[in-house]
Design a protein around this motif. Structure first.
Motif, PDB file in Angstrom:
ATOM      1  N   UNK A  51       3.722 -34.732-102.957  1.00 53.07           N
ATOM      2  CA  UNK A  51       4.861 -34.527-103.842  1.00 53.07           C
ATOM      3  C   UNK A  51       5.688 -33.317-103.402  1.00 53.07           C
ATOM      4  N   UNK A  52       5.038 -32.255-103.010  1.00 54.44           N
ATOM      5  CA  UNK A  52       5.743 -31.049-102.573  1.00 54.44           C
ATOM      6  C   UNK A  52       6.555 -31.324-101.315  1.00 54.44           C
ATOM      7  N   UNK A  53       5.974 -32.053-100.382  1.00 53.60           N
ATOM      8  CA  UNK A  53       6.674 -32.379 -99.138  1.00 53.60           C
ATOM      9  C   UNK A  53       7.849 -33.310 -99.412  1.00 53.60           C
ATOM     10  N   UNK A  54       7.651 -34.298-100.293  1.00 57.62           N
ATOM     11  CA  UNK A  54       8.735 -35.216-100.630  1.00 57.62           C
ATOM     12  C   UNK A  54       9.894 -34.476-101.284  1.00 57.62           C
ATOM     13  N   UNK A  55       9.611 -33.537-102.170  1.00 54.38           N
ATOM     14  CA  UNK A  55      10.664 -32.754-102.809  1.00 54.38           C
ATOM     15  C   UNK A  55      11.401 -31.883-101.792  1.00 54.38           C
ATOM     16  N   UNK A  56      10.679 -31.326-100.859  1.00 55.44           N
ATOM     17  CA  UNK A  56      11.308 -30.484 -99.839  1.00 55.44           C
ATOM     18  C   UNK A  56      12.208 -31.313 -98.928  1.00 55.44           C
ATOM     19  N   UNK A  57      11.812 -32.528 -98.647  1.00 56.53           N
ATOM     20  CA  UNK A  57      12.618 -33.382 -97.776  1.00 56.53           C
ATOM     21  C   UNK A  57      13.871 -33.891 -98.482  1.00 56.53           C
TER      22      UNK A  57
END
Length: 72
Positions: A52-58
Motif C-alpha cells: 500500500x505504501x509503495x502504491x501510494x508513492x507511485x
C-alpha cells in the motif's frame, strides 16, 4: 619471532571468527535485530503494509518531489 607471528595471526583470525559469529547471530534475529536503533524503536516494521505504501508513492505527482529544487 615465530611466536609473535602466531600471536598476531591468532588475534586476527580470532577477531574474524568473532565477527562472523556475531553477524550470524544478528541475521538469525531478523531485520529488527540488525537495526541500529532497535533498542529505542517504537515502530513495528512488520505491521506496515508495504504494498500500500509503495502504491501510494507511485500515484503521487512526480513534480512534487522536485518542488524543492532550484530552477534556473
Amino acid at each position: 619471532m615465530p611466536f609473535f607471528d602466531l600471536l598476531i595471526g591468532s588475534v586476527v583470525f580470532g577477531y574474524a571468527a568473532f565477527s562472523l559469529y556475531r553477524y550470524t547471530q544478528k541475521a538469525k534475529g531478523g531485520k529488527c535485530a540488525t537495526c541500529e536503533i532497535e533498542r529505542t524503536c517504537t515502530t513495528a516494521c512488520d505491521a506496515a503494509d508495504w504494498d500500500k505504501i509503495i502504491a501510494e508513492a507511485l500515484q503521487k505527482d512526480p513534480s512534487a518531489f522536485n518542488s524543492n529544487t532550484k530552477k534556473d
